[in-house]
Design an enzyme around this catalytic site. Structure first.
Site, PDB file in Angstrom:
ATOM      1  N   HIS A  65      36.748  64.874  41.715  1.00 11.36           N
ATOM      2  CA  HIS A  65      36.229  66.018  40.946  1.00 11.36           C
ATOM      3  C   HIS A  65      34.852  65.731  40.334  1.00 11.36           C
ATOM      4  CE1 HIS A  65      37.980  63.942  37.429  1.00 11.36           C
ATOM      5  NE2 HIS A  65      37.197  64.695  36.688  1.00 11.36           N
TER       6      HIS A  65
ATOM      7  N   LYS B 263      43.331  62.087  44.307  1.00 11.57           N
ATOM      8  CA  LYS B 263      43.354  60.636  44.276  1.00 11.57           C
ATOM      9  C   LYS B 263      44.539  60.177  43.425  1.00 11.57           C
ATOM     10  CE  LYS B 263      40.384  59.639  40.351  1.00 11.57           C
ATOM     11  NZ  LYS B 263      41.273  58.844  39.563  1.00 11.57           N
TER      12      LYS B 263
ATOM     13  N   ARG C 293      60.647  71.968  41.463  1.00 10.44           N
ATOM     14  CA  ARG C 293      62.072  71.669  41.675  1.00 10.44           C
ATOM     15  C   ARG C 293      62.953  72.306  40.622  1.00 10.44           C
ATOM     16  NH1 ARG C 293      61.401  65.447  40.594  1.00 10.44           N
ATOM     17  NH2 ARG C 293      60.222  66.492  38.976  1.00 10.44           N
TER      18      ARG C 293
ATOM     19  N   LYS D 232      38.391  53.276  28.488  1.00  6.03           N
ATOM     20  CA  LYS D 232      39.090  54.303  27.705  1.00  6.03           C
ATOM     21  C   LYS D 232      39.158  53.862  26.246  1.00  6.03           C
ATOM     22  CE  LYS D 232      41.980  56.323  31.329  1.00  6.03           C
ATOM     23  NZ  LYS D 232      41.427  57.679  31.397  1.00  6.03           N
TER      24      LYS D 232
ATOM     25  N   LYS E 207      32.708  59.930  24.436  1.00  4.55           N
ATOM     26  CA  LYS E 207      32.786  60.343  25.839  1.00  4.55           C
ATOM     27  C   LYS E 207      31.369  60.519  26.366  1.00  4.55           C
ATOM     28  CE  LYS E 207      34.584  62.780  29.425  1.00  4.55           C
ATOM     29  NZ  LYS E 207      35.467  62.194  30.412  1.00  4.55           N
TER      30      LYS E 207
ATOM     31  N   LYS F 180      31.038  68.206  39.866  1.00  8.11           N
ATOM     32  CA  LYS F 180      30.363  68.519  38.593  1.00  8.11           C
ATOM     33  C   LYS F 180      28.935  68.950  38.902  1.00  8.11           C
ATOM     34  CE  LYS F 180      33.064  65.204  35.863  1.00  8.11           C
ATOM     35  NZ  LYS F 180      33.678  65.813  34.703  1.00  8.11           N
TER      36      LYS F 180
ATOM     37  N   HIS G 108      35.112  57.717  41.431  1.00  7.18           N
ATOM     38  CA  HIS G 108      33.996  58.472  40.848  1.00  7.18           C
ATOM     39  C   HIS G 108      32.709  57.664  40.707  1.00  7.18           C
ATOM     40  CE1 HIS G 108      37.300  61.045  40.034  1.00  7.18           C
ATOM     41  NE2 HIS G 108      37.675  60.498  38.899  1.00  7.18           N
TER      42      HIS G 108
ATOM     43  N   ASP H  29      41.070  53.431  39.020  1.00  7.52           N
ATOM     44  CA  ASP H  29      41.064  54.829  38.570  1.00  7.52           C
ATOM     45  C   ASP H  29      39.660  55.436  38.602  1.00  7.52           C
ATOM     46  OD1 ASP H  29      42.097  57.185  37.501  1.00  7.52           O
ATOM     47  OD2 ASP H  29      41.817  56.547  35.427  1.00  7.52           O
TER      48      ASP H  29
ATOM     49  N   GLU I 189      35.105  56.845  27.892  1.00  7.09           N
ATOM     50  CA  GLU I 189      35.982  57.937  27.458  1.00  7.09           C
ATOM     51  C   GLU I 189      36.481  57.624  26.066  1.00  7.09           C
ATOM     52  OE1 GLU I 189      38.664  59.881  30.478  1.00  7.09           O
ATOM     53  OE2 GLU I 189      38.586  57.853  31.280  1.00  7.09           O
TER      54      GLU I 189
HETATM   55  N1  NDP Z   1      46.565  64.658  35.496  1.00  2.00           N
HETATM   56  C1  NDP Z   1      45.295  64.352  35.714  1.00  2.00           C
HETATM   57  O1  NDP Z   1      44.424  64.464  34.853  1.00  2.00           O
HETATM   58  C2  NDP Z   1      44.867  63.857  37.054  1.00  2.00           C
HETATM   59  C3  NDP Z   1      45.779  63.747  38.090  1.00  2.00           C
HETATM   60  N2  NDP Z   1      45.350  63.328  39.332  1.00  2.00           N
HETATM   61  C4  NDP Z   1      46.294  63.265  40.443  1.00  2.00           C
HETATM   62  O2  NDP Z   1      46.892  64.540  40.627  1.00  2.00           O
HETATM   63  C5  NDP Z   1      48.243  64.412  41.033  1.00  2.00           C
HETATM   64  C6  NDP Z   1      49.156  65.138  40.049  1.00  2.00           C
HETATM   65  O3  NDP Z   1      48.994  64.554  38.785  1.00  2.00           O
HETATM   66  P1  NDP Z   1      49.831  65.041  37.522  1.00  2.00           P
HETATM   67  O4  NDP Z   1      49.841  66.524  37.443  1.00  2.00           O
HETATM   68  O5  NDP Z   1      49.321  64.274  36.387  1.00  2.00           O
HETATM   69  O6  NDP Z   1      51.296  64.558  37.897  1.00  2.00           O
HETATM   70  P2  NDP Z   1      52.675  64.837  37.163  1.00  2.00           P
HETATM   71  O7  NDP Z   1      53.332  63.526  36.934  1.00  2.00           O
HETATM   72  O8  NDP Z   1      52.486  65.760  35.993  1.00  2.00           O
HETATM   73  O9  NDP Z   1      53.540  65.548  38.319  1.00  2.00           O
HETATM   74  C7  NDP Z   1      53.209  66.802  38.882  1.00  2.00           C
HETATM   75  C8  NDP Z   1      54.453  67.514  39.341  1.00  2.00           C
HETATM   76  O10 NDP Z   1      55.000  66.908  40.498  1.00  2.00           O
HETATM   77  C9  NDP Z   1      56.327  67.429  40.658  1.00  2.00           C
HETATM   78  N3  NDP Z   1      57.268  66.512  41.296  1.00  2.00           N
HETATM   79  C10 NDP Z   1      57.945  66.771  42.414  1.00  2.00           C
HETATM   80  N4  NDP Z   1      58.711  65.769  42.788  1.00  2.00           N
HETATM   81  C11 NDP Z   1      58.547  64.811  41.880  1.00  2.00           C
HETATM   82  C12 NDP Z   1      59.087  63.519  41.717  1.00  2.00           C
HETATM   83  N5  NDP Z   1      59.949  63.003  42.592  1.00  2.00           N
HETATM   84  N6  NDP Z   1      58.696  62.819  40.655  1.00  2.00           N
HETATM   85  C13 NDP Z   1      57.796  63.326  39.768  1.00  2.00           C
HETATM   86  N7  NDP Z   1      57.254  64.562  39.878  1.00  2.00           N
HETATM   87  C14 NDP Z   1      57.631  65.291  40.930  1.00  2.00           C
HETATM   88  C15 NDP Z   1      56.805  67.825  39.260  1.00  2.00           C
HETATM   89  O11 NDP Z   1      57.025  69.215  39.299  1.00  2.00           O
HETATM   90  P3  NDP Z   1      58.511  69.861  39.276  1.00  2.00           P
HETATM   91  O12 NDP Z   1      59.315  69.050  38.328  1.00  2.00           O
HETATM   92  O13 NDP Z   1      58.242  71.253  38.846  1.00  2.00           O
HETATM   93  O14 NDP Z   1      58.994  69.763  40.674  1.00  2.00           O
HETATM   94  C16 NDP Z   1      55.614  67.517  38.374  1.00  2.00           C
HETATM   95  O15 NDP Z   1      55.411  68.520  37.384  1.00  2.00           O
HETATM   96  C17 NDP Z   1      48.500  62.905  41.128  1.00  2.00           C
HETATM   97  O16 NDP Z   1      48.274  62.512  42.438  1.00  2.00           O
HETATM   98  C18 NDP Z   1      47.461  62.310  40.203  1.00  2.00           C
HETATM   99  O17 NDP Z   1      47.127  61.005  40.584  1.00  2.00           O
HETATM  100  C19 NDP Z   1      44.035  63.049  39.583  1.00  2.00           C
HETATM  101  C20 NDP Z   1      43.082  63.144  38.601  1.00  2.00           C
HETATM  102  C21 NDP Z   1      43.428  63.518  37.241  1.00  2.00           C
HETATM  103  O1  LIG Z   2      40.049  61.072  37.574  1.00  5.00           O
HETATM  104  C1  LIG Z   2      40.117  60.809  36.395  1.00  5.00           C
HETATM  105  O2  LIG Z   2      39.180  61.323  35.568  1.00  5.00           O
HETATM  106  C2  LIG Z   2      39.437  61.456  34.180  1.00  5.00           C
HETATM  107  C3  LIG Z   2      38.076  61.699  33.516  1.00  5.00           C
HETATM  108  O3  LIG Z   2      37.520  62.880  34.039  1.00  5.00           O
HETATM  109  P1  LIG Z   2      36.422  63.688  33.248  1.00  5.00           P
HETATM  110  O4  LIG Z   2      36.056  64.801  34.140  1.00  5.00           O
HETATM  111  O5  LIG Z   2      37.051  64.132  31.957  1.00  5.00           O
HETATM  112  O6  LIG Z   2      35.292  62.738  32.976  1.00  5.00           O
HETATM  113  C4  LIG Z   2      40.113  60.232  33.615  1.00  5.00           C
HETATM  114  O7  LIG Z   2      40.476  60.470  32.267  1.00  5.00           O
HETATM  115  C5  LIG Z   2      41.369  59.938  34.436  1.00  5.00           C
HETATM  116  O8  LIG Z   2      41.950  58.722  33.972  1.00  5.00           O
HETATM  117  C6  LIG Z   2      41.022  59.782  35.896  1.00  5.00           C
HETATM  118  O9  LIG Z   2      42.212  59.699  36.666  1.00  5.00           O
END
Ligand code: NDP
Ligand SMILES: O=C1O[C@H](COP(=O)(O)O)[C@@H](O)[C@H](O)[C@H]1O
Length: 500
Positions: free
Chosen positions: A183, A153, A47, A334, A339, A187, A245, A240, A221
């Site tokens: 994910h 997820k 955005r 956590k 880990k 692995k 997992h 989570d 973790e």
């Molecule tokens: N981060 C992780 O380690 C993990 C994440 N997930 C899942 O992956 C998905 C993404 O996670 P993550 O990257 O942490 O998420 P973020 O909170 O970092 O958001 C990702 C991007 O979504 C975009 N976005 C668009 N519209 C909105 C809005 N209304 N509010 C907030 N963000 C918006 C933003 O991009 P912009 O501003 O450029 O539009 C933002 O950078 C989620 O479903 C999460 O549950 C799963 C496992 C691990």
């Molecule tokens: O999906 C998730 O996994 C990470 C841990 O992943 P790992 O590959 O580093 O073991 C966890 O930290 C996070 O909370 C959870 O959303």
């Protein structure tokens, strides 16, 4: 082996945490390994007026990027990346995305597979998928190429919301085109669980309650929630990690051998075993589940009365003739000491019966046990604890360990889980993704526990940051006369010195 087809990867949320830490480094690794198809393109959705060079800067600043030797590969990634600036909840902006995809296909001179990766907050999934469908971006199916949807997820927050999400998405795109990412399944060491079990009659023949007394799954973790309060608060360790997992790991450790190693057969067996896993009975929740929070969580999040658990432990059972009487213990948390993710299968004289029989209680009776540990991470490998005669004149026995480390395997090359997710998404192989029925079965197991934890008098324990977790989790398993097994992951030997 499914063939890799030429693809446009569309990443919604390309500026986010997941993209920075996992997806961009995975793309880097795939390109470095020569695994991206010729003509592969990436379209990022954001955005905020982001440019491709900003995204590449993000990659360079990531942990993986800092270690990587970026110039050539980063330059290549920048060239094949374009950004579409759009608000995700405004229907008319999707026409811009559609135009960009058509432009890339016109340049390629043919239609391409489209892989949509939803790396955005889960609350946006319903809106975004609805808009994609309205813009006809779900209809790219003509026998030559197709659209697929990689969904992160959490798949819902409880059974009811998961059911709705799954049925809405299936209606829009069809189960066959939805790739639900877990994910852990991608692995290397998790993929090995089935190979190890079904290729080794030594263990496979004894893989049941006549020989196994209990199984323990641990995922600890050392990191806390790392500032991700919006994601974690209200989610907690049970939703989570356990719901996804860890139940998947338990399913792989206990399912029957599939007829073939085709995706459909593996999923069929996995769904069957997940449907047979039982949570504790409602009246035993306090004895057989533990929820806890690390001591600095409330201060860190600013939520003084938060009841979100950062640690969960639960005793489960499996309602099949093979596993009757074998308790399955799962724990995760956590901000712990280290880990470690591992599965320990305990072979005991008398199997499940040894936990309840008089033999186990008899004063001085020694119960012989062999521990088989599948080390998922770190020090990826497999260890078996055995008893042997003490060398020398002594008649007594002593414990020794057989240890296999992946890094010593010939041709070993660690393929990152997210690289595998993207690669399998591109070739349309659903083996390492969760089906809708698996997700629902996991919710059926966890929901009664979460419901019990909602009760105002259910205890929330606290544990020190950097500790081994709450004492209550040790007590949970000790009630069965056993203890958590904590030794195996220490043993992966350092590389042997070579003599030249
Ligand atoms: N981060 C992780 O380690 C993990 C994440 N997930 C899942 O992956 C998905 C993404 O996670 P993550 O990257 O942490 O998420 P973020 O909170 O970092 O958001 C990702 C991007 O979504 C975009 N976005 C668009 N519209 C909105 C809005 N209304 N509010 C907030 N963000 C918006 C933003 O991009 P912009 O501003 O450029 O539009 C933002 O950078 C989620 O479903 C999460 O549950 C799963 C496992 C691990
Ligand atoms: O999906 C998730 O996994 C990470 C841990 O992943 P790992 O590959 O580093 O073991 C966890 O930290 C996070 O909370 C959870 O959303």
């Amino acid at each position: 082996m499914k063939k890799l087809k030429n693809t446009i990867l569309v990443i919604f949320g390309i500026t986010g945490d997941l993209s920075k830490r996992k997806l961009l480094p995975a793309l880097y690794n795939l390109e470095r390994a020569g695994l991206l198809p010729e003509g592969f393109r990436i379209v990022g959705v954001s955005r905020k007026g982001t440019e491709p060079r900003d995204i590449i800067r993000m990659l360079k600043q990531s942990e993986a990027g800092k270690q990587a030797d970026c110039p050539d590969i980063c330059e290549k990634l920048e060239k094949i990346l374009s950004i579409v600036d759009m608000k995700l909840d405004e229907g008319d902006t999707y026409a811009g995305l559609s135009r960009e995809l058509s432009r890339i296909e016109a340049e390629a001179g043919r239609p391409l597979n489209r892989l949509f990766y939803l790396a955005i907050p889960a609350s946006l999934f319903p809106k975004v998928t609805e808009r994609l469908a309205e813009a006809d971006l779900n209809m790219h199916e003509n026998g030559i190429c197709e659209s697929r949807y990689l969904i992160e997820k959490p798949f819902g927050a409880d059974l009811a919301s998961a059911k709705k999400l799954i049925s809405d998405l299936n209606e829009r795109f069809g189960e066959e085109r939805i790739f639900r990412i877990d994910h852990y399944l991608a692995k290397e060491t998790v993929q090995n669980i089935l190979s190890f079990r079904f290729s080794n009659p030594l263990f496979n023949g004894a893989w049941n309650n006549r020989h196994i007394s209990h199984i323990m799954v641990t995922a600890s973790e050392s990191i806390g929630i790392e500032g991700r309060t919006a994601f974690y608060e209200g989610m907690g360790a049970m939703r989570d990690l356990v719901q996804s997992h860890l139940l998947q790991l338990l399913a792989l450790a206990t399912m029957e051998k599939p007829k073939t190693m085709e995706a459909a057969e593996i999923h069929r067996e996995k769904e069957k075993i997940l449907a047979a896993i039982r949570p504790p009975e409602p009246e035993r929740m306090k004895e057989e589940t533990v929820r806890a929070q690390y001591r600095t969580y409330r201060k860190e999040t600013g939520i003084a009365d938060s009841l979100t658990e950062t640690y969960a432990a639960v005793r489960l059972s499996i309602d099949t003739p093979e596993w009757k009487g074998v308790p399955m213990f799962i724990r995760t948390g956590k901000a712990l000491k280290e880990k470690v993710t591992e599965i320990t299968v305990v072979f005991t004289e008398g199997g499940a019966e040894s936990l309840t029989s008089a033999r186990a209680d008899a004063a001085g009776a020694e119960i012989k046990r062999n521990y088989l540990t599948l080390r998922i991470q770190p020090n990826e490998g497999i260890a078996v604890d055995l008893d042997i005669k003490k060398p020398g004149l002594d008649e007594a026995t002593q414990a020794v360990q057989l240890d296999f480390c992946y890094r010593d395997a010939p041709g070993f090359e660690q393929i990152d889980a997210y690289a595998r997710v993207l690669y399998d998404g591109m070739r349309g192989d659903r083996t390492l993704f969760a089906t809708g029925d698996e997700v629902l079965a996991c919710w059926r197991i966890t929901e009664p526990v979460l419901r019990a934890w909602d009760s105002p008098d259910f205890p929330l324990h606290f544990y020190d940051n950097g500790s081994a977790g709450p004492e209550a989790a040790d007590e949970l398993i000790q009630k069965t006369g056993i203890a958590w097994f904590t030794d195996s992951h220490q043993v992966c030997t350092p590389p042997k010195p070579s003599f030249r």
